[in-house]
Write an enzyme that holds these catalytic residues in place. Structure first.
Site, PDB file in Angstrom:
ATOM      1  N   LYS A 121      15.301 176.410  11.180  1.00  0.00           N
ATOM      2  CA  LYS A 121      16.499 177.149  11.601  1.00  0.00           C
ATOM      3  C   LYS A 121      17.621 177.002  10.570  1.00  0.00           C
ATOM      4  O   LYS A 121      18.247 177.982  10.182  1.00  0.00           O
ATOM      5  CB  LYS A 121      16.944 176.661  12.985  1.00  0.00           C
ATOM      6  N   SER A 122      17.869 175.775  10.128  1.00  0.00           N
ATOM      7  CA  SER A 122      18.961 175.554   9.160  1.00  0.00           C
ATOM      8  C   SER A 122      18.714 176.344   7.881  1.00  0.00           C
ATOM      9  O   SER A 122      19.622 176.978   7.331  1.00  0.00           O
ATOM     10  CB  SER A 122      19.068 174.069   8.812  1.00  0.00           C
TER      11      SER A 122
ATOM     12  N   ARG B 287      20.765 179.775   6.167  1.00  0.00           N
ATOM     13  CA  ARG B 287      21.249 179.708   4.778  1.00  0.00           C
ATOM     14  C   ARG B 287      20.561 180.748   3.910  1.00  0.00           C
ATOM     15  O   ARG B 287      21.183 181.321   3.011  1.00  0.00           O
ATOM     16  CB  ARG B 287      21.011 178.298   4.228  1.00  0.00           C
TER      17      ARG B 287
ATOM     18  N   GLY C  85      26.292 177.499  16.382  1.00  0.00           N
ATOM     19  CA  GLY C  85      27.336 176.762  15.661  1.00  0.00           C
ATOM     20  C   GLY C  85      27.181 176.910  14.157  1.00  0.00           C
ATOM     21  O   GLY C  85      28.165 177.008  13.422  1.00  0.00           O
TER      22      GLY C  85
ATOM     23  N   ARG D 128      32.869 174.384  21.607  1.00  0.00           N
ATOM     24  CA  ARG D 128      32.544 173.424  20.530  1.00  0.00           C
ATOM     25  C   ARG D 128      33.630 173.405  19.464  1.00  0.00           C
ATOM     26  O   ARG D 128      34.277 174.414  19.208  1.00  0.00           O
ATOM     27  CB  ARG D 128      31.167 173.775  19.945  1.00  0.00           C
TER      28      ARG D 128
ATOM     29  N   GLN E 113      27.317 171.134   8.515  1.00  0.00           N
ATOM     30  CA  GLN E 113      27.969 172.436   8.681  1.00  0.00           C
ATOM     31  C   GLN E 113      29.345 172.433   8.023  1.00  0.00           C
ATOM     32  O   GLN E 113      29.740 173.410   7.382  1.00  0.00           O
ATOM     33  CB  GLN E 113      28.067 172.779  10.165  1.00  0.00           C
TER      34      GLN E 113
ATOM     35  N   ASP F 276      19.328 166.157  16.179  1.00  0.00           N
ATOM     36  CA  ASP F 276      18.860 167.221  17.076  1.00  0.00           C
ATOM     37  C   ASP F 276      17.619 166.801  17.876  1.00  0.00           C
ATOM     38  O   ASP F 276      17.220 167.488  18.823  1.00  0.00           O
ATOM     39  CB  ASP F 276      18.545 168.495  16.282  1.00  0.00           C
TER      40      ASP F 276
ATOM     41  N   LYS G  67      27.303 169.156  21.050  1.00  0.00           N
ATOM     42  CA  LYS G  67      26.225 170.083  20.670  1.00  0.00           C
ATOM     43  C   LYS G  67      26.185 171.238  21.676  1.00  0.00           C
ATOM     44  O   LYS G  67      27.138 171.459  22.402  1.00  0.00           O
ATOM     45  CB  LYS G  67      24.903 169.325  20.592  1.00  0.00           C
TER      46      LYS G  67
ATOM     47  N   ARG H 136      24.914 166.526  25.149  1.00  0.00           N
ATOM     48  CA  ARG H 136      23.508 166.082  25.228  1.00  0.00           C
ATOM     49  C   ARG H 136      23.360 164.637  25.681  1.00  0.00           C
ATOM     50  O   ARG H 136      22.258 164.227  26.038  1.00  0.00           O
ATOM     51  CB  ARG H 136      22.796 166.318  23.897  1.00  0.00           C
TER      52      ARG H 136
HETATM   53  C1  S3P Z   1      23.013 171.982  11.228  1.00  0.00           C
HETATM   54  C2  S3P Z   1      23.692 170.795  11.188  1.00  0.00           C
HETATM   55  C3  S3P Z   1      23.796 169.871  12.334  1.00  0.00           C
HETATM   56  C4  S3P Z   1      22.738 170.180  13.383  1.00  0.00           C
HETATM   57  C5  S3P Z   1      22.646 171.643  13.695  1.00  0.00           C
HETATM   58  C6  S3P Z   1      22.291 172.427  12.436  1.00  0.00           C
HETATM   59  C7  S3P Z   1      22.987 172.821  10.021  1.00  0.00           C
HETATM   60  O1  S3P Z   1      25.067 170.020  12.931  1.00  0.00           O
HETATM   61  O2  S3P Z   1      22.987 169.439  14.556  1.00  0.00           O
HETATM   62  O3  S3P Z   1      21.649 171.865  14.667  1.00  0.00           O
HETATM   63  O4  S3P Z   1      22.185 173.768   9.949  1.00  0.00           O
HETATM   64  O5  S3P Z   1      23.775 172.556   9.095  1.00  0.00           O
HETATM   65  P1  S3P Z   1      26.389 169.269  12.353  1.00  0.00           P
HETATM   66  O6  S3P Z   1      26.644 169.783  10.990  1.00  0.00           O
HETATM   67  O7  S3P Z   1      27.461 169.627  13.307  1.00  0.00           O
HETATM   68  O8  S3P Z   1      26.032 167.810  12.371  1.00  0.00           O
END
Ligand code: S3P
Length: 419
Positions: free
Chosen positions: A13-14, A18, A86, A114, A160, A306, A333, A337
């Site tokens: 997902k991350s 990107r 987020g 959030r 993030q 996560d 989150k 959680r």
């Molecule tokens: C993510 C960073 C994490 C993670 C989120 C995805 C990202 O959050 O918990 O699910 O893709 O950069 P934080 O940057 O708030 O720690």
């Protein structure tokens, strides 16, 4: 319960978020294979479309993205809806802060609760203007424009926040440096380097030097370790069998849950390592063992943040106590959680208690049964889905659909490998 079979979990997902954002901001045409096709990633695609990027539909096949360049985003005619995501809101805030127009960012009820000041503060220090309807959280109005360079000491270790500042520096063409209290996932840095940007990582510091352009790329998205972690925990909790997880991203900043399952006693074997798109991937083979409780401290948290809900569910079946501290971030989150994991463990009959910055779970092998309230949180649904698959348990999930945020095929994959 016996586990058996081979799974290729959906794309990370991350990295998918990107890949879309960087391909959109690049010069030329990028080819991306294996994107996660889920609600969160579609939120990023939807925002980019509204900013004038001609994006095709997000699928796991090859997606061809014609970049608009670092100055190519256009003022949106409507609000930018980030849904539940987020990562969309915070990463896009960086690009929008450096773009010469005003945008209003909105999200669903969970995302609106959030914190967003954590990205607004460094971006304001660079010269952008942020307005909040309600103190913190969405809706958030961003008045972007020319920015100046920044050295930022980030209070919260957050990939993030780091990525928002790096993207703002990239689009504004100014140097930025982010110091973090603990290392966080480094996909943005790796992907920027693969696209010709001078980004340096040293210890907990990331530095971007201006270079005026971003190259297009040809890349694959590896399987998401956060999704694979559900199946690694499932295999660890089984009574027999073996589960093979293909093409799992093994970036150390994301592998904490696998290390922890190993410490709990599960048998995990990584094989066939190879490089893909600046990241390492491997096949992961997991088989069951009697698990024992572990202590998870602040130094462990960032690499498994996560995965804590599913580790808590595994801990409910382990011998002895599992104690997690230094994880206060879990409270902000997709749901709180800490509260939601503990309340649900108790609702099904497990022994768990909240700490301000974590939780304690005391494992047992008595059958667990009851209704789980997900609060719309995909990772809560999947964590308790895994616990529910354990023989003798009878766990009902109030909202099974919320897994669509990150893993639309979760329930059918779960059914396929459990016997
Ligand atoms: C993510 C960073 C994490 C993670 C989120 C995805 C990202 O959050 O918990 O699910 O893709 O950069 P934080 O940057 O708030 O720690």
């Amino acid at each position: 319960m016996r586990v058996e079979g081979t799974l290729r979990v959906p794309g990370d997902k991350s990295i998918s978020h990107r890949a879309l954002i960087l391909s959109a901001l690049a010069e030329g045409t990028s080819h991306v294979r294996g994107l996660l096709s889920s609600a969160d990633v579609r939120s990023t695609a939807g925002v980019l479309l509204r900013l004038g990027v001609p994006l095709p539909e997000v699928t796991a096949g090859e997606v061809v993205i014609r970049g608009v360049g670092l100055r190519g985003l256009r003022p949106p005619a409507v609000e930018l809806d980030c849904g539940n995501s987020g990562t969309t809101a915070r990463l896009m805030a960086g690009a929008l802060a450096a773009s010469p127009f005003t945008s209003r960012v909105i999200g669903d009820a969970s995302l609106s609760a959030r914190p967003m000041q954590r990205v607004a503060q460094p971006l304001t220090a660079m010269g952008a203007r942020f307005e909040f309807a309600r103190g913190d959280g969405l809706p958030m109005t961003i008045r972007g424009g020319a920015l100046h360079g920044l050295t930022w000491f980030s209070e919260t270790a957050s990939a993030q926040v780091k990525s928002a500042v790096l993207l703002a520096g990239l689009v504004a063409d100014v140097p930025v440096e982010v110091h973090e209290s603990a290392p966080t996932r480094d996909h943005t840095e790796r992907m920027l380097r693969a696209r010709g940007v001078d980004v340096r990582s040293e210890g907990n510091t990331a530095t971007l030097l201006p270079c005026g352009r971003l190259d297009a790329a040809d890349m694959g998205v590896p399987g998401d370790p956060s999704s694979a972690a559900f199946f690694a925990a499932l295999a660890a909790l089984a009574t027999s069998g073996e589960l093979v997880l293909e093409d799992v991203l093994v970036n150390p900043s994301r592998s904490g849950a696998f290390r922890m399952l190993g410490r709990m006693g599960a048998t995990l074997r990584f094989e066939d390592f190879r490089a893909d798109g600046g990241e390492q991937v491997a096949r992961l083979v997991v088989s069951p063992r009697v698990l024992r409780g572990v202590t998870i401290g602040p130094e462990d948290v960032s690499a498994l943040i996560d995965e804590l809900p599913v580790l808590a569910c595994a801990a409910a079946r382990a011998e002895g106590e599992t104690r997690v501290t230094g994880a206060a971030e879990l409270r902000v989150k997709e749901s709180d959680r800490i509260a939601v994991t503990v309340a649900n463990l108790r609702a099904v009959g497990a022994d768990a208690e909240e700490l301000a910055d974590g939780f304690v779970v005391r494992g047992s092998d008595r059958p667990l049964a009851g209704l789980v309230r997900t609060h719309g949180d995909h990772r809560i649904a999947m964590a308790f889905g895994v616990l529910g698959a354990v023989g003798g348990n009878a766990i009902e999930i109030d909202d099974r659909e919320c897994v669509n945020v990150s893993y639309p095929g979760f329930w059918s994959d779960l059914a396929r490998v459990t016997h």
